[in-house]
Design an enzyme around this catalytic site. Structure first.
Site, PDB file in Angstrom:
ATOM      1  N   CYS A  55      -1.456   0.601   7.377  1.00 32.65           N
ATOM      2  CA  CYS A  55      -2.902   0.296   7.474  1.00 32.65           C
ATOM      3  C   CYS A  55      -3.294  -0.897   6.605  1.00 32.65           C
ATOM      4  CB  CYS A  55      -3.750   1.504   7.092  1.00 32.65           C
ATOM      5  SG  CYS A  55      -3.501   2.955   8.143  1.00 32.65           S
ATOM      6  N   ARG A  56      -3.383  -0.691   5.297  1.00 35.48           N
ATOM      7  CA  ARG A  56      -3.961  -1.724   4.431  1.00 35.48           C
ATOM      8  C   ARG A  56      -3.067  -2.935   4.228  1.00 35.48           C
ATOM      9  NH1 ARG A  56      -4.940   2.305  -0.364  1.00 35.48           N
ATOM     10  NH2 ARG A  56      -3.072   3.148   0.631  1.00 35.48           N
ATOM     11  N   SER A  57      -1.801  -2.729   3.850  1.00 36.05           N
ATOM     12  CA  SER A  57      -0.970  -3.920   3.561  1.00 36.05           C
ATOM     13  C   SER A  57      -0.621  -4.723   4.815  1.00 36.05           C
ATOM     14  CB  SER A  57       0.265  -3.568   2.723  1.00 36.05           C
ATOM     15  OG  SER A  57       1.115  -2.671   3.371  1.00 36.05           O
ATOM     16  N   CYS A  96       0.869  -1.188   0.000  1.00 32.48           N
ATOM     17  CA  CYS A  96       0.000   0.000   0.000  1.00 32.48           C
ATOM     18  C   CYS A  96       0.904   1.237   0.000  1.00 32.48           C
ATOM     19  CB  CYS A  96      -0.963  -0.017   1.184  1.00 32.48           C
ATOM     20  SG  CYS A  96      -0.161  -0.030   2.807  1.00 32.48           S
ATOM     21  N   ASN A 118       2.327   1.344   4.404  1.00 31.63           N
ATOM     22  CA  ASN A 118       2.590   0.041   5.066  1.00 31.63           C
ATOM     23  C   ASN A 118       2.270   0.093   6.563  1.00 31.63           C
ATOM     24  OD1 ASN A 118       5.435  -2.227   5.600  1.00 31.63           O
ATOM     25  ND2 ASN A 118       3.325  -2.742   5.173  1.00 31.63           N
ATOM     26  N   ASP A 171      -7.933   3.826   1.066  1.00 25.01           N
ATOM     27  CA  ASP A 171      -7.054   4.274   2.143  1.00 25.01           C
ATOM     28  C   ASP A 171      -7.904   4.737   3.335  1.00 25.01           C
ATOM     29  OD1 ASP A 171      -5.261   5.562   3.766  1.00 25.01           O
ATOM     30  OD2 ASP A 171      -4.377   6.785   2.181  1.00 25.01           O
TER      31      ASP A 171
HETATM   32  P1  4NP Z   1      -1.763   2.745   4.170  1.00 21.31           P
HETATM   33  O1  4NP Z   1      -2.432   4.075   4.764  1.00 21.31           O
HETATM   34  O2  4NP Z   1      -1.197   3.123   2.814  1.00 21.31           O
HETATM   35  O3  4NP Z   1      -2.905   1.816   4.083  1.00 21.31           O
HETATM   36  O4  4NP Z   1      -0.697   2.308   5.148  1.00 21.31           O
HETATM   37  C1  4NP Z   1      -1.749   5.292   4.882  1.00 21.31           C
HETATM   38  C2  4NP Z   1      -0.926   5.505   5.946  1.00 21.31           C
HETATM   39  C3  4NP Z   1      -0.288   6.708   6.091  1.00 21.31           C
HETATM   40  C4  4NP Z   1      -0.473   7.710   5.157  1.00 21.31           C
HETATM   41  C5  4NP Z   1      -1.302   7.485   4.082  1.00 21.31           C
HETATM   42  C6  4NP Z   1      -1.932   6.267   3.937  1.00 21.31           C
HETATM   43  N1  4NP Z   1       0.146   8.946   5.311  1.00 21.31           N
HETATM   44  O5  4NP Z   1      -0.086   9.857   4.502  1.00 21.31           O
HETATM   45  O6  4NP Z   1       0.927   9.144   6.274  1.00 21.31           O
END
Ligand code: 4NP
Length: 155
Positions: A13-15, A8, A11, A124
């Protein structure tokens, strides 16, 4: 041995959710010695961090432990190590396509290609509320089941 990398943006939340859910399904079916699982982000903002507390809490309620995971960035060498590199959304996918070396045989695609659910991206959840984290897990559980069925046919 088959190797799967979930990717993602951050790294956190989703992955990691996909990593925890898919690893649990692999373990439950006694396949941990045949299927290796990891996750990474296309961005480096959160390298070394634990998953987001909201992801960890939502996963824990469904029986998945994300607490041992730590964020890392996806690198070119991943394309020589992993059989499946599965992106959570189109932006992650295009960023990965940009670093994929020509000599890689990895399957690079969207994770939700492995679910019947009529959505193509895991949204996201970072800037939203708790419902977003539940939705991530719903999508990830469905696609993980489809992915595992697919990989079992190749083992
Ligand atoms: P992820 O979510 O891609 O599912 O881990 C996010 C985590 C952090 C951020 C964006 C998306 N960020 O902008 O810090």
């Amino acid at each position: 041995m088959k190797r799967v990398l979930f990717v993602c943006l951050g790294n956190i939340c989703r992955s990691p959710s996909a990593d925890g859910v898919f690893s649990a399904m692999v373990a439950e079916q006694g396949l941990s010695h045949q299927i290796a699982v990891d996750s990474a982000g296309t961005a480096a903002y959160h390298v070394g961090n634990s998953p987001d507390k909201r992801s960890t809490a939502a996963a824990k309620k469904r029986g998945y432990d994300l607490s041992v995971l730590r964020a890392r960035q996806a690198v070119e060498a991943d394309f020589l190590e992993f059989d499946y590199i599965l992106a959570m959304d189109h932006e992650n996918l295009s960023n990965l396509q940009r670093i994929k070396p020509d000599n890689s045989n990895s399957h690079l695609g969207l994770f939700l290609d492995f679910t019947q659910i009529n959505e193509d991206e895991v949204p996201d959840p970072y800037y939203g509320g708790d419902a977003g984290f539940e939705h991530v897990l719903d999508l990830v559980e469905s696609a993980s089941a489809g992915l595992l069925a697919h990989i079992k046919r190749e083992l």
